[in-house]
Structure formats: structure tokens, C-alpha cells
Design a protein around this motif. Structure first.
Motif, mmCIF file in Angstrom:
data_model
loop_
_atom_site.group_PDB
_atom_site.id
_atom_site.type_symbol
_atom_site.label_atom_id
_atom_site.label_comp_id
_atom_site.label_asym_id
_atom_site.label_seq_id
_atom_site.Cartn_x
_atom_site.Cartn_y
_atom_site.Cartn_z
ATOM 1 N N ALA A 170 11.965 15.190 43.331
ATOM 2 C CA ALA A 170 12.812 16.535 43.896
ATOM 3 C C ALA A 170 14.229 16.506 44.967
ATOM 4 N N ASP A 171 13.709 15.278 45.520
ATOM 5 C CA ASP A 171 15.057 15.351 46.513
ATOM 6 C C ASP A 171 16.358 14.643 45.541
ATOM 7 N N LYS A 172 16.591 14.751 44.950
ATOM 8 C CA LYS A 172 17.019 13.542 43.386
ATOM 9 C C LYS A 172 17.453 12.192 43.888
ATOM 10 N N SER A 173 16.481 11.080 44.790
ATOM 11 C CA SER A 173 16.718 10.366 45.305
ATOM 12 C C SER A 173 15.699 9.917 43.877
ATOM 13 N N LEU A 174 16.136 8.466 44.062
ATOM 14 C CA LEU A 174 15.884 7.216 42.214
ATOM 15 C C LEU A 174 14.061 7.734 42.675
ATOM 16 N N ASP A 175 13.790 7.539 41.925
ATOM 17 C CA ASP A 175 11.547 7.550 42.203
ATOM 18 C C ASP A 175 11.183 5.734 42.402
ATOM 19 N N TRP A 176 11.730 4.760 42.389
ATOM 20 C CA TRP A 176 11.333 3.007 41.856
ATOM 21 C C TRP A 176 10.094 3.277 41.665
ATOM 22 N N GLN A 177 9.082 3.702 41.963
ATOM 23 C CA GLN A 177 7.692 3.849 41.394
ATOM 24 C C GLN A 177 7.871 4.401 39.834
ATOM 25 N N ALA A 178 8.035 5.570 39.626
ATOM 26 C CA ALA A 178 8.076 5.734 38.166
ATOM 27 C C ALA A 178 8.677 4.734 37.538
ATOM 28 N N VAL A 179 10.074 4.100 38.058
ATOM 29 C CA VAL A 179 10.627 2.961 37.130
ATOM 30 C C VAL A 179 9.381 1.658 36.680
ATOM 31 N N ASP A 180 8.974 1.316 38.178
ATOM 32 C CA ASP A 180 8.121 0.148 38.399
ATOM 33 C C ASP A 180 6.778 0.173 36.889
ATOM 34 N N ASP A 181 6.222 1.868 37.283
ATOM 35 C CA ASP A 181 5.289 2.123 36.423
ATOM 36 C C ASP A 181 5.408 2.210 34.980
ATOM 37 N N GLN A 182 6.961 2.509 34.337
ATOM 38 C CA GLN A 182 7.280 2.379 32.952
ATOM 39 C C GLN A 182 7.424 1.301 32.937
ATOM 40 N N VAL A 183 8.294 0.314 33.135
ATOM 41 C CA VAL A 183 7.898 -1.580 32.838
ATOM 42 C C VAL A 183 6.172 -2.150 33.140
ATOM 43 N N ASN A 184 5.878 -1.583 34.335
ATOM 44 C CA ASN A 184 4.307 -1.845 33.751
ATOM 45 C C ASN A 184 4.084 -1.719 32.995
ATOM 46 N N HIS A 185 3.825 -0.137 32.400
ATOM 47 C CA HIS A 185 3.274 0.575 30.621
ATOM 48 C C HIS A 185 4.220 -0.578 29.586
ATOM 49 N N GLY A 186 4.920 -1.432 30.002
ATOM 50 C CA GLY A 186 5.280 -2.190 28.511
ATOM 51 C C GLY A 186 6.588 -1.507 28.097
ATOM 52 N N SER A 187 7.188 -0.564 28.695
ATOM 53 C CA SER A 187 8.364 0.349 28.375
ATOM 54 C C SER A 187 9.856 -0.301 28.462
ATOM 55 N N PRO A 188 10.904 -0.946 28.470
ATOM 56 C CA PRO A 188 11.944 -0.723 28.841
ATOM 57 C C PRO A 188 12.633 0.179 29.520
ATOM 58 N N ILE A 189 13.388 -0.425 30.114
ATOM 59 C CA ILE A 189 14.277 1.795 30.468
ATOM 60 C C ILE A 189 15.858 0.966 30.135
ATOM 61 N N ILE A 190 16.380 1.394 29.459
ATOM 62 C CA ILE A 190 17.466 1.762 29.498
ATOM 63 C C ILE A 190 18.684 2.677 30.584
ATOM 64 N N ALA A 191 19.275 2.307 31.326
ATOM 65 C CA ALA A 191 19.809 3.270 32.792
ATOM 66 C C ALA A 191 21.111 2.818 32.339
ATOM 67 N N LEU A 192 21.709 4.032 32.754
ATOM 68 C CA LEU A 192 23.210 4.539 32.889
ATOM 69 C C LEU A 192 23.771 4.496 34.098
ATOM 70 N N VAL A 193 23.997 3.668 34.934
ATOM 71 C CA VAL A 193 24.362 3.398 35.915
ATOM 72 C C VAL A 193 26.278 3.179 36.140
#
Length: 137
Positions: A85-108
């Protein structure tokens, strides 16, 4: 710690005329081909650029184009903002996605990367997140 079994692809051609030579801005197709490699679906970086309708020497691609071309291979790319909500990166959500076997395409933002191939480039850059540790992605 989770590291997915996704083969590494470089957007920089190994030699002139090798895969990745068709476009100068093919980081998007490169990460998409890495996902196809992991799924054992044959494709090339140049093939994806052409299938997206990009002209030779193109310099960028949009997420919608990547979603469309991956759909041609029956691979669905979802969309998710990994922010709190504060617009900071949700590292837990990133970790959860990878732990579920899904790579993430990120635009940096390319200039913020520590290791860069082209120090003059100052735009967005697609990367593929395939692993997480307590301190790194």
C-alpha cells in the motif's frame, strides 16, 4: 532459498548472426525464451521478436506484446504489481511467487543495476527472477 530450474539466455549474441542479432532491445523476448526453455518448448529470441511484428534492429518491447506472443505457445503470462500500500516492493510476494514455481518477468530501471553491459542506456530493462535468498533475488 529457492532457485528455479530455468536455463540462462543472454540477449547479447555469441557472434554476429547468432540468436539475438535481430533486435537491439530484445531483453523481453530473451526472458520469454528462457521460460519457454524451462518448459522445453523450442523457440529463439529472434523468432519471438519477429512473431511480435518487430522490425529488424528494434529497441524495445511491451509486456502486452510478450503476453500475446507467449500465448501463441500456449503459455499464459499473468500480471501482478509486487507493491505494498505504501508503494514499497513486497519482497514476500516475490518470494512466494518463486516458491510456487513461477519465474517473474520484472521490468527494472537499467541505470540502477550494478552490472551493466551498456553504461549509456538509461531506460527500462526486463530481467527474469528465478530465485530468492534471504538477501538477494
Amino acid at each position: 532459498m529457492t532457485i528455479l530450474n530455468v536455463p540462462y539466455r543472454s540477449q547479447i549474441p555469441a557472434k554476429p548472426g547468432a540468436d539475438g542479432s535481430y533486435g537491439k532491445g530484445d531483453c523481453g523476448p530473451t526472458v520469454a525464451v528462457s521460460i519457454l526453455d524451462a518448459l522445453r518448448i523450442p523457440a529463439t529470441i529472434d523468432e519471438l521478436g519477429k512473431r511480435m511484428g518487430k522490425p529488424e534492429g528494434y529497441t524495445s518491447s511491451q509486456l502486452r506484446e510478450l503476453q500475446t506472443v507467449m500465448g501463441e505457445y500456449d503459455v499464459r503470462l499473468g500480471w501482478h504489481k509486487f507493491t505494498k500500500a505504501d508503494k514499497s516492493l513486497d519482497w514476500q510476494a516475490v518470494d512466494d511467487q518463486v516458491n510456487h514455481g513461477s519465474p517473474i518477468i520484472a521490468l527494472v530501471w537499467y541505470p540502477l543495476l550494478t552490472l551493466r553491459y551498456d553504461l549509456r542506456y538509461s531506460y527500462g530493462h526486463y530481467v527474469l527472477i528465478v530465485g530468492t535468498t534471504e538477501s538477494q533475488v
